[in-house]
Scaffold this motif. Structure first.
Motif, PDB file in Angstrom:
ATOM      1  N   GLN A 223       0.840  -1.200   0.000  1.00  0.00           N
ATOM      2  CA  GLN A 223       0.000   0.000   0.000  1.00  0.00           C
ATOM      3  C   GLN A 223       0.875   1.251   0.000  1.00  0.00           C
ATOM      4  O   GLN A 223       1.969   1.261   0.543  1.00  0.00           O
ATOM      5  CB  GLN A 223      -0.916  -0.014   1.214  1.00  0.00           C
ATOM      6  N   GLN A 231       4.883   6.075  11.238  1.00  0.00           N
ATOM      7  CA  GLN A 231       4.597   5.577  12.595  1.00  0.00           C
ATOM      8  C   GLN A 231       5.848   4.980  13.239  1.00  0.00           C
ATOM      9  O   GLN A 231       5.759   4.356  14.298  1.00  0.00           O
ATOM     10  CB  GLN A 231       3.505   4.484  12.515  1.00  0.00           C
ATOM     11  N   ARG A 235       5.658   3.400  17.108  1.00  0.00           N
ATOM     12  CA  ARG A 235       5.651   1.958  17.392  1.00  0.00           C
ATOM     13  C   ARG A 235       6.484   1.627  18.627  1.00  0.00           C
ATOM     14  O   ARG A 235       6.214   0.683  19.340  1.00  0.00           O
ATOM     15  CB  ARG A 235       6.167   1.169  16.182  1.00  0.00           C
ATOM     16  N   PHE A 251      -6.589  -3.158  11.718  1.00  0.00           N
ATOM     17  CA  PHE A 251      -6.013  -2.436  10.581  1.00  0.00           C
ATOM     18  C   PHE A 251      -4.487  -2.583  10.634  1.00  0.00           C
ATOM     19  O   PHE A 251      -3.746  -1.605  10.619  1.00  0.00           O
ATOM     20  CB  PHE A 251      -6.411  -0.947  10.605  1.00  0.00           C
ATOM     21  N   TYR A 253      -2.242  -4.032   8.605  1.00  0.00           N
ATOM     22  CA  TYR A 253      -1.403  -4.047   7.388  1.00  0.00           C
ATOM     23  C   TYR A 253      -0.369  -5.168   7.513  1.00  0.00           C
ATOM     24  O   TYR A 253      -0.741  -6.311   7.718  1.00  0.00           O
ATOM     25  CB  TYR A 253      -0.804  -2.655   7.144  1.00  0.00           C
ATOM     26  N   THR A 256       3.227  -4.355  11.548  1.00  0.00           N
ATOM     27  CA  THR A 256       4.335  -3.617  12.166  1.00  0.00           C
ATOM     28  C   THR A 256       4.105  -3.354  13.655  1.00  0.00           C
ATOM     29  O   THR A 256       4.976  -3.652  14.476  1.00  0.00           O
ATOM     30  CB  THR A 256       4.548  -2.276  11.446  1.00  0.00           C
ATOM     31  N   ASP A 273      -6.697  -7.498   9.426  1.00  0.00           N
ATOM     32  CA  ASP A 273      -6.711  -6.598   8.269  1.00  0.00           C
ATOM     33  C   ASP A 273      -7.616  -7.196   7.206  1.00  0.00           C
ATOM     34  O   ASP A 273      -7.703  -8.419   7.066  1.00  0.00           O
ATOM     35  CB  ASP A 273      -5.301  -6.389   7.694  1.00  0.00           C
ATOM     36  N   ILE A 274      -8.266  -6.320   6.448  1.00  0.00           N
ATOM     37  CA  ILE A 274      -9.199  -6.799   5.425  1.00  0.00           C
ATOM     38  C   ILE A 274      -8.449  -7.372   4.215  1.00  0.00           C
ATOM     39  O   ILE A 274      -9.013  -8.167   3.448  1.00  0.00           O
ATOM     40  CB  ILE A 274     -10.161  -5.665   5.008  1.00  0.00           C
ATOM     41  N   SER A 275      -7.191  -6.981   4.060  1.00  0.00           N
ATOM     42  CA  SER A 275      -6.429  -7.407   2.881  1.00  0.00           C
ATOM     43  C   SER A 275      -5.711  -8.737   3.122  1.00  0.00           C
ATOM     44  O   SER A 275      -4.884  -8.855   4.030  1.00  0.00           O
ATOM     45  CB  SER A 275      -5.417  -6.305   2.521  1.00  0.00           C
ATOM     46  N   VAL A 300      -9.985 -10.179   8.018  1.00  0.00           N
ATOM     47  CA  VAL A 300     -11.411  -9.942   8.318  1.00  0.00           C
ATOM     48  C   VAL A 300     -11.706  -8.452   8.188  1.00  0.00           C
ATOM     49  O   VAL A 300     -10.789  -7.625   8.152  1.00  0.00           O
ATOM     50  CB  VAL A 300     -11.763 -10.357   9.772  1.00  0.00           C
ATOM     51  N   PHE A 303     -14.348  -3.626  11.144  1.00  0.00           N
ATOM     52  CA  PHE A 303     -15.563  -2.969  11.659  1.00  0.00           C
ATOM     53  C   PHE A 303     -16.542  -4.016  12.187  1.00  0.00           C
ATOM     54  O   PHE A 303     -17.082  -3.880  13.281  1.00  0.00           O
ATOM     55  CB  PHE A 303     -16.232  -2.136  10.560  1.00  0.00           C
ATOM     56  N   ASP A 322      -5.489   1.468  13.788  1.00  0.00           N
ATOM     57  CA  ASP A 322      -4.763   2.347  12.850  1.00  0.00           C
ATOM     58  C   ASP A 322      -5.418   2.272  11.466  1.00  0.00           C
ATOM     59  O   ASP A 322      -4.829   1.772  10.509  1.00  0.00           O
ATOM     60  CB  ASP A 322      -3.284   1.920  12.779  1.00  0.00           C
ATOM     61  N   PRO A 323      -6.657   2.807  11.393  1.00  0.00           N
ATOM     62  CA  PRO A 323      -7.395   2.665  10.123  1.00  0.00           C
ATOM     63  C   PRO A 323      -6.828   3.540   9.014  1.00  0.00           C
ATOM     64  O   PRO A 323      -6.070   4.474   9.289  1.00  0.00           O
ATOM     65  CB  PRO A 323      -8.807   3.126  10.504  1.00  0.00           C
ATOM     66  N   PRO A 324      -7.221   3.257   7.758  1.00  0.00           N
ATOM     67  CA  PRO A 324      -6.807   4.148   6.653  1.00  0.00           C
ATOM     68  C   PRO A 324      -7.533   5.474   6.784  1.00  0.00           C
ATOM     69  O   PRO A 324      -8.465   5.604   7.581  1.00  0.00           O
ATOM     70  CB  PRO A 324      -7.291   3.389   5.411  1.00  0.00           C
TER      71      PRO A 324
HETATM   72  N1  SAH Z   1      -0.765  -0.046  11.108  1.00  0.00           N
HETATM   73  C1  SAH Z   1      -0.213  -0.188   9.780  1.00  0.00           C
HETATM   74  C2  SAH Z   1      -0.881   0.692   8.753  1.00  0.00           C
HETATM   75  C3  SAH Z   1      -2.341   0.493   8.581  1.00  0.00           C
HETATM   76  S1  SAH Z   1      -2.955   1.160   7.091  1.00  0.00           S
HETATM   77  C4  SAH Z   1       1.272   0.124   9.802  1.00  0.00           C
HETATM   78  O1  SAH Z   1       1.696   0.912  10.670  1.00  0.00           O
HETATM   79  O2  SAH Z   1       1.990  -0.395   8.965  1.00  0.00           O
HETATM   80  C5  SAH Z   1      -4.620   0.751   7.182  1.00  0.00           C
HETATM   81  C6  SAH Z   1      -4.935  -0.721   6.937  1.00  0.00           C
HETATM   82  O3  SAH Z   1      -6.341  -0.872   7.140  1.00  0.00           O
HETATM   83  C7  SAH Z   1      -4.657  -1.218   5.542  1.00  0.00           C
HETATM   84  O4  SAH Z   1      -3.777  -2.292   5.601  1.00  0.00           O
HETATM   85  C8  SAH Z   1      -6.024  -1.690   5.011  1.00  0.00           C
HETATM   86  O5  SAH Z   1      -5.944  -2.911   4.258  1.00  0.00           O
HETATM   87  C9  SAH Z   1      -6.778  -1.919   6.287  1.00  0.00           C
HETATM   88  N2  SAH Z   1      -8.240  -1.846   6.198  1.00  0.00           N
HETATM   89  C10 SAH Z   1      -9.007  -0.996   5.480  1.00  0.00           C
HETATM   90  N3  SAH Z   1     -10.310  -1.242   5.724  1.00  0.00           N
HETATM   91  C11 SAH Z   1     -10.361  -2.263   6.614  1.00  0.00           C
HETATM   92  C12 SAH Z   1     -11.416  -2.954   7.257  1.00  0.00           C
HETATM   93  N4  SAH Z   1     -12.690  -2.647   7.036  1.00  0.00           N
HETATM   94  N5  SAH Z   1     -11.091  -3.946   8.117  1.00  0.00           N
HETATM   95  C13 SAH Z   1      -9.802  -4.268   8.357  1.00  0.00           C
HETATM   96  N6  SAH Z   1      -8.776  -3.640   7.768  1.00  0.00           N
HETATM   97  C14 SAH Z   1      -9.045  -2.655   6.913  1.00  0.00           C
END
Ligand code: SAH
Length: 418
Positions: A223, A231, A235, A251, A253, A256, A273-275, A300, A303, A322-324
């Motif tokens: 991403q 961050q 961390r 969230f 990712y 980390t 993480d959703i991805s 998953v 939310f 740590d959402p987007p």
């Molecule tokens: N904490 C991470 C950065 C997080 S970025 C770091 O410091 O490296 C935000 C992340 O939220 C992304 O990886 C994205 O895939 C995830 N994301 C977005 N929508 C989501 C959802 N509904 N459920 C879970 N993860 C989600």
């Protein structure tokens, strides 16, 4: 610097001085005169000139050229690049009348950005150039040890991409340079999205080290630029609160924060993480650090899961969120705040009494004050009290330019929840 390279630089400079003179002669400078009523914001230091702030123009701009910005009565304000297709018509590069915009300009600005990083102690992995805050609007360069990732997010910066690449080659002799211009914001500038190598091809899966941990970073498919360097200092805060804890990270990712928690002695860590790709990478990172017995990751929707698990009465010692970014438009800010409130209520409910909430926001339209107010509202709704442990921002390799509020985008808050 080896003398052959110095010689090359001098040669390049001479060539560009010649080109510059040629351009001045055959292509007269475009001049943009600000309206009398709106001149002061730009005159006082803001680098953006919006289309509706322009009173009149001299010369014809196709997009990407250098233009002079002047007050309504013709006083020089600055020199920048112009794009009539963009709402931000001009972005100012220099306010020095005697500073030409040429290849040497980009070389010296990038060198200055590097000198600054060295001075404040961010050298191995860092954001080398943070756009407007490094006086190079719409240019992002992340340094991952010997690899560089570039984003040129405005047409006027795209034009100088070859010069920027040459500057990186001259200053760093990098192992590889990759372009992550696969971002929709480029379309507002009339450009297409694109990604790929700007150097000889290399394996874009690179290894970095942060706080004694190792992470694989996918420069091509991760991403943004592959890794969230902003961050990196935050961390480390987990060292104070993760010992012996059961930790939930939403969230996550590539894991980390979660791997830091495990590294600092957490008993168990679950990252969400959703991805699927992010989760696969997080698992690889856990194995890379020998932490796979402590850290688990699940793909998953956070939310849904946060809601369900708080209803189920699950309890953790530390919950990390740590959402987007929730929005990029002002109209959507109330919706974004509702989103922050919702996940933070859930996060607080998932904590044991005396547990720690570690919560972030990278939405630049949500100010630090507004974010804290939202967290306070969430605490009221969750019937909790918060004791602030720390409230921070992005690491200083992402400088905050005072007065340019969108450079101050990251909020990082830890509170004890009682
Ligand atoms: N904490 C991470 C950065 C997080 S970025 C770091 O410091 O490296 C935000 C992340 O939220 C992304 O990886 C994205 O895939 C995830 N994301 C977005 N929508 C989501 C959802 N509904 N459920 C879970 N993860 C989600």
């Amino acid at each position: 610097m080896p003398s052959a390279i110095q010689g090359q630089i001098v040669l390049n400079f001479n060539l560009f001085i010649f080109l510059d003179l040629w351009l001045d002669y055959f292509c007269p400078m475009i001049s943009v005169f600000l309206k009398k009523t709106v001149g002061s914001r730009v005159a006082l230091g803001h680098p953006w000139v919006f289309g509706n702030e322009i009173g009149r123009m001299e010369g014809e701009a196709q997009g990407g050229e250098i233009a002079e910005v002047k007050s309504h009565d013709g006083k020089f304000i600055g020199r920048g690049y112009i794009n009539p297709k963009s709402q931000i018509t001009v972005r100012i590069l220099t306010r020095d009348k005697n500073e030409p915009i040429n290849e040497g300009f980009f070389f010296s600005r990038i060198l200055q950005a590097w000198e600054y990083r060295k001075k404040i102690g961010y050298t191995r992995n860092c954001r080398l150039v943070f756009g407007e805050a490094d006086f190079l609007p719409a240019l992002i360069i992340d340094k991952f040890d010997r690899y560089f990732v570039i984003q040129t997010l405005a047409l006027g910066m795209e034009v100088w991409k070859p010069a920027i690449v040459r500057a990186l080659e001259e200053i760093f002799q990098p192992s590889g340079i990759y372009e992550r211009n696969d971002v929709p914001v480029r379309e507002l500038e009339g450009m297409t999205q694109i990604k790929g190598f700007l150097s000889a091809p290399f394996d874009p899966l690179v290894l970095i080290e942060e706080n004694g941990l190792r992470f694989e970073v996918d420069l091509a498919n991760g991403q943004k630029t592959g890794y969230f360097l902003d961050q990196q200092d935050n961390r480390r805060w987990l060292a104070h609160i993760a010992g012996g804890a059961d930790v939930l990270g939403a969230f996550c990712y590539t894991g980390t924060f979660e791997l830091h928690a495990a590294h600092y002695g957490a008993r168990s860590v679950l990252g969400l993480d959703i991805s699927e790709n992010a989760v696969a990478q997080a698992n690889r990172n856990a194995r890379l650090n020998g932490l796979e017995s402590v850290c688990r990751f699940e793909a998953v929707n956070a939310f849904d899961v946060l809601k369900q698990w708080s209803r189920d009465g699950r309890q953790y010692d530390v919950v990390m969120l740590d959402p987007p970014a929730f929005t990029k438009s002002r109209e959507q800010v109330p919706k974004a705040l509702a989103g922050y409130k919702e996940i933070n209520i859930r996060g607080m409910k998932l904590l044991k009494k005396g547990g720690f909430l570690v919560t972030s926001s990278c939405t630049n339209l949500v100010s630090p004050e507004l974010f804290l107010q939202t967290i306070d509202q969430a605490a009221r709704d969750a019937k909790k009290r918060l004791r602030q442990v720390t409230f921070q921002s992005q690491s200083p390799d992402h400088p905050i330019l005072r007065g340019l509020e969108n450079t101050h985008y990251l909020k990082f808050f830890i509170a004890e929840v009682c």
